[in-house]
Design a protein around this motif. Structure first.
Motif, PDB file in Angstrom:
ATOM      1  N   ILE A   1       0.819  -1.221   0.072  1.00  0.00           N
ATOM      2  CA  ILE A   1      -0.011   0.017   0.002  1.00  0.00           C
ATOM      3  C   ILE A   1       0.746   1.040   0.128  1.00  0.00           C
ATOM      4  O   ILE A   1       0.453   2.394  -0.568  1.00  0.00           O
ATOM      5  N   ALA A   2       2.198   0.987   0.389  1.00  0.00           N
ATOM      6  CA  ALA A   2       3.079   2.438   0.649  1.00  0.00           C
ATOM      7  C   ALA A   2       3.353   2.842  -0.675  1.00  0.00           C
ATOM      8  O   ALA A   2       3.142   4.169  -0.928  1.00  0.00           O
ATOM      9  N   TRP A   3       3.632   1.956  -1.543  1.00  0.00           N
ATOM     10  CA  TRP A   3       3.854   2.570  -3.146  1.00  0.00           C
ATOM     11  C   TRP A   3       2.844   3.141  -3.661  1.00  0.00           C
ATOM     12  O   TRP A   3       2.965   4.194  -4.357  1.00  0.00           O
ATOM     13  N   ALA A   4       1.480   2.651  -3.393  1.00  0.00           N
ATOM     14  CA  ALA A   4       0.292   3.069  -3.753  1.00  0.00           C
ATOM     15  C   ALA A   4       0.107   4.485  -3.381  1.00  0.00           C
ATOM     16  O   ALA A   4      -0.377   5.536  -3.890  1.00  0.00           O
ATOM     17  N   SER A   5       0.161   4.460  -1.967  1.00  0.00           N
ATOM     18  CA  SER A   5       0.072   5.834  -1.302  1.00  0.00           C
ATOM     19  C   SER A   5       1.137   7.160  -1.610  1.00  0.00           C
ATOM     20  O   SER A   5       0.566   8.279  -2.026  1.00  0.00           O
ATOM     21  N   TYR A   6       2.154   6.736  -1.785  1.00  0.00           N
ATOM     22  CA  TYR A   6       3.247   7.635  -2.279  1.00  0.00           C
ATOM     23  C   TYR A   6       2.792   8.245  -3.842  1.00  0.00           C
ATOM     24  O   TYR A   6       3.131   9.448  -4.011  1.00  0.00           O
ATOM     25  N   GLN A   7       2.378   7.158  -4.744  1.00  0.00           N
ATOM     26  CA  GLN A   7       1.851   7.583  -5.998  1.00  0.00           C
ATOM     27  C   GLN A   7       0.667   8.812  -5.878  1.00  0.00           C
ATOM     28  O   GLN A   7       0.661   9.682  -6.717  1.00  0.00           O
ATOM     29  N   GLY A   8      -0.179   8.474  -4.920  1.00  0.00           N
ATOM     30  CA  GLY A   8      -1.312   9.442  -4.859  1.00  0.00           C
ATOM     31  C   GLY A   8      -0.510  10.782  -4.462  1.00  0.00           C
ATOM     32  O   GLY A   8      -0.997  11.812  -4.778  1.00  0.00           O
ATOM     33  N   LEU A   9       0.392  10.844  -3.671  1.00  0.00           N
ATOM     34  CA  LEU A   9       1.104  12.029  -2.965  1.00  0.00           C
ATOM     35  C   LEU A   9       1.942  12.618  -4.339  1.00  0.00           C
ATOM     36  O   LEU A   9       1.974  13.877  -4.097  1.00  0.00           O
ATOM     37  N   ALA A  10       2.129  12.036  -5.306  1.00  0.00           N
ATOM     38  CA  ALA A  10       3.262  12.344  -6.094  1.00  0.00           C
ATOM     39  C   ALA A  10       2.585  13.744  -6.742  1.00  0.00           C
ATOM     40  O   ALA A  10       3.198  14.546  -7.273  1.00  0.00           O
ATOM     41  N   SER A  11       1.392  13.553  -7.100  1.00  0.00           N
ATOM     42  CA  SER A  11       0.237  14.752  -7.611  1.00  0.00           C
ATOM     43  C   SER A  11       0.870  16.029  -7.076  1.00  0.00           C
ATOM     44  O   SER A  11       1.039  17.238  -7.535  1.00  0.00           O
ATOM     45  N   LEU A  12       0.844  15.930  -5.679  1.00  0.00           N
ATOM     46  CA  LEU A  12       1.518  17.248  -4.795  1.00  0.00           C
ATOM     47  C   LEU A  12       2.724  17.733  -4.875  1.00  0.00           C
ATOM     48  O   LEU A  12       3.022  18.943  -5.331  1.00  0.00           O
ATOM     49  N   LEU A  13       3.582  16.712  -5.333  1.00  0.00           N
ATOM     50  CA  LEU A  13       5.072  17.090  -5.687  1.00  0.00           C
ATOM     51  C   LEU A  13       5.244  17.555  -7.260  1.00  0.00           C
ATOM     52  O   LEU A  13       5.555  18.691  -7.499  1.00  0.00           O
ATOM     53  N   GLN A  14       4.506  17.035  -7.977  1.00  0.00           N
ATOM     54  CA  GLN A  14       4.595  17.300  -9.326  1.00  0.00           C
ATOM     55  C   GLN A  14       4.040  18.634  -9.587  1.00  0.00           C
ATOM     56  O   GLN A  14       4.236  19.502 -10.403  1.00  0.00           O
ATOM     57  N   SER A  15       2.747  19.019  -8.753  1.00  0.00           N
ATOM     58  CA  SER A  15       2.244  20.274  -9.078  1.00  0.00           C
ATOM     59  C   SER A  15       3.046  21.592  -8.379  1.00  0.00           C
ATOM     60  O   SER A  15       2.526  22.696  -8.578  1.00  0.00           O
ATOM     61  N   GLY A  16       3.749  21.004  -7.427  1.00  0.00           N
ATOM     62  CA  GLY A  16       4.488  22.192  -6.617  1.00  0.00           C
ATOM     63  C   GLY A  16       3.596  22.522  -5.322  1.00  0.00           C
ATOM     64  O   GLY A  16       4.009  23.371  -4.808  1.00  0.00           O
ATOM     65  N   ARG A  17       2.569  21.833  -5.110  1.00  0.00           N
ATOM     66  CA  ARG A  17       2.055  22.138  -3.958  1.00  0.00           C
ATOM     67  C   ARG A  17       2.549  21.463  -2.674  1.00  0.00           C
ATOM     68  O   ARG A  17       2.239  22.053  -1.461  1.00  0.00           O
ATOM     69  N   ALA A  18       3.540  20.755  -2.872  1.00  0.00           N
ATOM     70  CA  ALA A  18       4.598  20.113  -1.793  1.00  0.00           C
ATOM     71  C   ALA A  18       5.818  20.306  -2.439  1.00  0.00           C
ATOM     72  O   ALA A  18       5.901  19.815  -3.567  1.00  0.00           O
ATOM     73  N   ARG A  19       6.880  20.687  -1.436  1.00  0.00           N
ATOM     74  CA  ARG A  19       8.085  20.683  -2.195  1.00  0.00           C
ATOM     75  C   ARG A  19       9.039  20.089  -1.494  1.00  0.00           C
ATOM     76  O   ARG A  19       9.964  19.295  -1.847  1.00  0.00           O
TER      77      ARG A  19
END
Length: 329
Positions: free
Chosen positions: A135-153
């Motif tokens: 589940i951790a790889w799936a969770s990280y991939q969900g969070l990747a959208s924040l990193l990709q968009s710059g909403r999280a650095r």
């Protein structure tokens, strides 16, 4: 493998049954009385709150030569959560469970990540219900959208686990997710840091320690996590978290002693006491920057008297309470 858990719909409420204290009114409400199904339609979602999302998979555990049964975890965990007190005014959302069908773990992880990303876009804290630690790889991939968009650095990944889960393998397993996440982040130029609390010397090879060092992973051994060290650990962890604008918390239940969590693929010979784990989990969840959390490795087939399910439910409840407390004015 068990059949897929139904997504929100006419059967979504199946596990949400429990005690009702009618004489107490709203002050006596429990989770099964306040939980609502998730709607992805425009204007169909509740205000931002806590969203539960299951991944019914033990394919990663099977590939990692572990004991099957974790696919039944999300249903058992919801049942254990049902009668816990609804102590927060934040909405509680059931976003369903993504099944792993025909052994296609990668497709299941992608579907889970897509749903998690939509929930994050709606402002919810996502709490994942495992399932194996894939589940951790799936969770990280969900969070990747924040990193990709710059909403999280800067992303902090905090894992309570007896294992590093940094294995190199020919395919993804429950032992590979954090290597996958760190290599993915580096390939995209994202700033992600990984910290593990509860690592067992007896459960990780020299190769895994070498991999952790090469990746700049920080860890704390299980033998260093006692009540004597708790306050120092808590203060240091809180200070470390201040350097990040997004936090992902993941708890592998095999970090706990076997007597507390017998229902896991690899029960701990020692483990870290719940009296130490719980306040540290609260520290992470209450930091004000938690975006996603999950609990992994609940295997109901191996549980005794629902010990592991009840412990997992308590940790999920504590995460929700600490997060909502941090968001309250």
């Amino acid at each position: 493998m068990p059949g897929p858990t139904p997504p929100p719909g006419e059967d979504w409420r199946t596990p949400w049954k429990g005690r009702v204290d009618a004489a107490d009114g709203e002050a006596g409400w429990r989770w099964h009385q306040v939980v609502q199904p998730w709607s992805d339609a425009p204007g169909g979602s509740a205000a931002a709150g806590v969203a539960l999302l299951g991944l019914a998979s033990d394919e990663g555990v099977r590939r990692n030569q572990g004991r099957a049964g974790a696919a039944e975890g999300p249903l058992a965990l919801r049942r254990a959560l049902a009668s816990l007190p609804a102590a927060s005014a934040q909405p509680l959302i059931d976003a369903g469970t993504v099944p792993c069908l025909d052994g296609d773990l990668e497709a299941a992880q992608s579907r889970y990540a897509e749903r998690a990303a939509r929930l994050l876009d709606q402002g919810h804290l996502v709490i994942g219900l495992g399932g194996g630690h894939e589940i951790a790889w799936a969770s990280y991939q969900g969070l990747a959208s924040l990193l990709q968009s710059g909403r999280a650095r800067r992303l902090a990944i905090v894992n309570f686990d007896a294992h590093f889960d940094l294995r190199r393998d020919v395919q993804a397993t429950s032992g590979t997710p954090f290597l996958q996440a760190l290599e993915h982040a580096r390939a995209h130029g994202w700033d992600a840091h990984y910290r593990v609390l509860g690592v067992s010397r007896a459960a990780n090879t020299r190769a895994l320690f070498d991999t952790a060092r090469s990746l700049g992973v920080q860890w704390t051994l299980d033998e260093q996590m006692t009540l004597l060290h708790l306050e120092a650990l808590r203060a240091e962890l809180a200070q470390w978290l201040e350097g990040f604008d997004a936090v992902y918390l993941t708890v592998c239940l095999d970090v706990l002693p076997a007597a507390t969590a017998p229902g896991v693929s690899a029960p701990a010979a020692r483990g870290v006491a719940i009296e130490v784990i719980e306040p540290l989990v609260q520290t992470v969840a209450g930091c004000g920057r938690l975006r996603l959390a999950d609990v992994a490795e609940l295997n109901p087939r191996l549980d005794i008297d629902q010990r592991t399910a009840r412990t997992a439910a308590r940790l999920v409840w504590q995460v929700a309470q600490a997060h909502c407390g941090a968001r309250s004015p």
